[in-house]
Design a protein around this motif. Structure first.
Motif, PDB file in Angstrom:
ATOM      1  N   PHE A 374       0.951  -1.243  -0.055  1.00  0.00           N
ATOM      2  CA  PHE A 374       0.074  -0.041   0.104  1.00  0.00           C
ATOM      3  C   PHE A 374       0.875   1.164   0.169  1.00  0.00           C
ATOM      4  CE2 PHE A 374      -2.126   3.422   2.497  1.00  0.00           C
ATOM      5  CZ  PHE A 374      -3.203   3.403   1.749  1.00  0.00           C
ATOM      6  N   VAL A 375       1.692   1.272   0.917  1.00  0.00           N
ATOM      7  CA  VAL A 375       2.739   2.436   0.960  1.00  0.00           C
ATOM      8  C   VAL A 375       3.506   2.705  -0.274  1.00  0.00           C
ATOM      9  CG1 VAL A 375       4.884   3.308   1.793  1.00  0.00           C
ATOM     10  CG2 VAL A 375       3.058   2.214   3.320  1.00  0.00           C
ATOM     11  N   LEU A 376       4.185   1.845  -0.892  1.00  0.00           N
ATOM     12  CA  LEU A 376       4.742   1.679  -2.267  1.00  0.00           C
ATOM     13  C   LEU A 376       3.837   2.345  -3.530  1.00  0.00           C
ATOM     14  CD1 LEU A 376       7.061  -1.210  -2.219  1.00  0.00           C
ATOM     15  CD2 LEU A 376       7.709   1.211  -1.724  1.00  0.00           C
ATOM     16  N   VAL A 377       2.469   1.752  -3.446  1.00  0.00           N
ATOM     17  CA  VAL A 377       1.582   2.213  -4.273  1.00  0.00           C
ATOM     18  C   VAL A 377       1.284   3.776  -4.393  1.00  0.00           C
ATOM     19  CG1 VAL A 377      -0.949   2.134  -5.132  1.00  0.00           C
ATOM     20  CG2 VAL A 377       0.532   0.140  -4.862  1.00  0.00           C
ATOM     21  N   VAL A 378       0.960   4.287  -2.965  1.00  0.00           N
ATOM     22  CA  VAL A 378       0.558   5.515  -2.889  1.00  0.00           C
ATOM     23  C   VAL A 378       2.010   6.501  -3.146  1.00  0.00           C
ATOM     24  CG1 VAL A 378       0.223   7.369  -1.086  1.00  0.00           C
ATOM     25  CG2 VAL A 378      -1.045   4.762  -1.079  1.00  0.00           C
ATOM     26  N   LEU A 379       3.063   5.767  -2.805  1.00  0.00           N
ATOM     27  CA  LEU A 379       4.492   6.802  -3.347  1.00  0.00           C
ATOM     28  C   LEU A 379       4.405   6.905  -4.613  1.00  0.00           C
ATOM     29  CD1 LEU A 379       7.023   5.491  -0.561  1.00  0.00           C
ATOM     30  CD2 LEU A 379       5.838   7.856  -0.723  1.00  0.00           C
TER      31      LEU A 379
END
Length: 421
Positions: A374-379
């Motif tokens: 999730f964090v990498l997708v948002v970034l």
């Protein structure tokens, strides 16, 4: 001829479910060239936003108890879990309706689309239908009743597509897309519920409030860990639509949605069919042997063999294919598809096998992976927004997903071998 007919129970189950799944996936693909001429990219984008919100909310309403339906030894105990999951789906969807009524405007603003506001009131109905359907889906999976699943999925796909075609022809706009989708969900649930009641009535009648409470406590780790983990997973898959709409425009979300409809949805259906059968076989092997390495490698081989060539070919023809079939206005969706092809391929292979996380009760590990995804997708999308545009955002998104799916495959294989973390 008998040599060419699969003899194993596993292979026959896969073929049964794959047959219904193939029909179900062919219907929306077949009508898509018509729908793209009845609806605009902007309308597809708003509809995708509605589906993204409903999909994320649907993860929460069951408490993820449906994932535990395969685990009890007795069918009567498993039916208590089915009833528990279904009850929570309806109850929490009603609570969600209250939230939508109170905070419709702020939610619409957060999503970056005022157009989606009126359709948010339909989200609770959709989540309740999804939740109860998923509960019955896992019950049929437990009973190896794959014919039921094939029939219900075909009905859902057919009526959803038919309703959307009718709405587009009538010129009702978004009401056609949303209404068709909900109608298909409702019919699929009614059909599957009727089949379960007709054939498993004695198990259904064994349900009691005390039994539901007992199993709710026994499997409390499922809502404790899997709600968050799977919410992050679903949010990661739906986040592109939400961020494309909020950071760029509804048209970008619409192009991405068509890519998902043509590639992502069929991939999910086919991989889901294999995953349903793998889940049942892996659960049994893990309970009996302490590992499910054999069926894991068997399924992995099948996934790679049936997908490698089609994905490779489509990588080269995607832009021309979308422009020719859906209209030149939608050629951009083909460019999106090319960028996302590595991610689609690895998702097709890794997603069905990730069921091992549940079978091995490695919920904490799954949660850590989902949060990182999730964090990498948002970034990825924020980086694209600040440094270039939607194109860079999709490249970074595809790369992040691909790397994490490779990590997921490595971990799930070790779990299948019986390694404990």
């Amino acid at each position: 001829m008998r040599r060419f007919i699969p003899q194993s129970h596993y292979a026959r189950n896969v073929i049964t479910l794959m047959t219904g799944t193939s029909v179900a996936q062919a219907i929306p693909i077949a009508v898509s060239p018509i729908l793209t001429r009845l609806y605009t990219p902007e309308q597809f984008g708003v509809f995708a936003l509605f589906m993204a919100v409903a999909s994320i909310a649907a993860v929460v309403v069951t408490g993820r108890y449906e994932q535990a339906i395969l685990l009890p030894k007795e069918d009567t105990d498993a039916m208590q879990v089915v009833a528990l999951s279904s009850f929570l789906s309806v109850f929490l969807s009603l609570f969600l309706l209250l939230i939508v009524c109170l905070f419709n405007a702020p939610i619409s603003a957060l999503l970056g689309s005022q157009e989606v506001g009126p359709w948010l009131y339909w989200v609770p109905l959709s989540t309740s239908l999804i939740g109860v359907y998923q509960s019955l889906n896992y019950w049929c999976n437990r009973k190896s009743q794959y014919k039921r699943l094939a029939i219900s999925r075909t009905l859902q796909s057919g009526f959803s597509s038919g309703g959307q075609l009718a709405g587009g022809t009538a010129g009702v706009g978004l009401a056609g897309l949303v209404g068709g989708q909900v109608a298909g969900q409702l019919l699929a649930l009614l059909a599957l519920g009727r089949m379960v009641w007709r054939e498993d009535r004695s198990d259904v009648r064994s349900v009691s409030r005390r039994g539901m409470l007992e199993w709710a406590v026994k499997y409390i780790n499922f809502p404790k860990f899997l709600i968050v983990a799977h919410a992050f997973n679903t949010a990661s898959s739906q986040m592109p639509v939400m961020l494309l709409s909020a950071l760029f425009n509804a048209s970008s979300a619409g192009f991405y949605t068509l890519t998902q409809r043509v590639l992502g949805a069929p991939i999910s259906l086919v991989a889901g069919a294999l995953g349903d059968v793998f889940r049942q076989e892996a659960s049994r092997d893990y309970a009996d042997l302490g590992n499910c390495k054999f069926v894991y490698l068997q399924t992995l081989k099948r996934l790679v063999v049936i997908s490698l060539l089609p994905f490779l070919v489509f990588f080269f023809i995607a832009p021309d294919f979308f422009g020719l079939v859906f209209g030149e206005e939608w050629r951009v969706a083909g460019e999106y598809a090319r960028v996302l092809m590595p991610m689609f391929f690895l998702r097709f292979v890794a997603s069905p096998l990730s069921i091992v996380f549940v079978v091995a009760e490695a919920q904490r590990l799954d949660l850590a992976w989902q949060v990182l995804l999730f964090v990498l997708v948002v970034l990825a999308f924020l980086s694209g927004y600040y440094f270039s545009g939607a194109g860079l955002a999709l490249v970074l998104f595809s790369a992040a997903y691909s790397v994490l799916f490779l990590i997921n495959l490595y971990i799930s294989y070790r779990l299948a071998c019986g390694v404990r973390y």
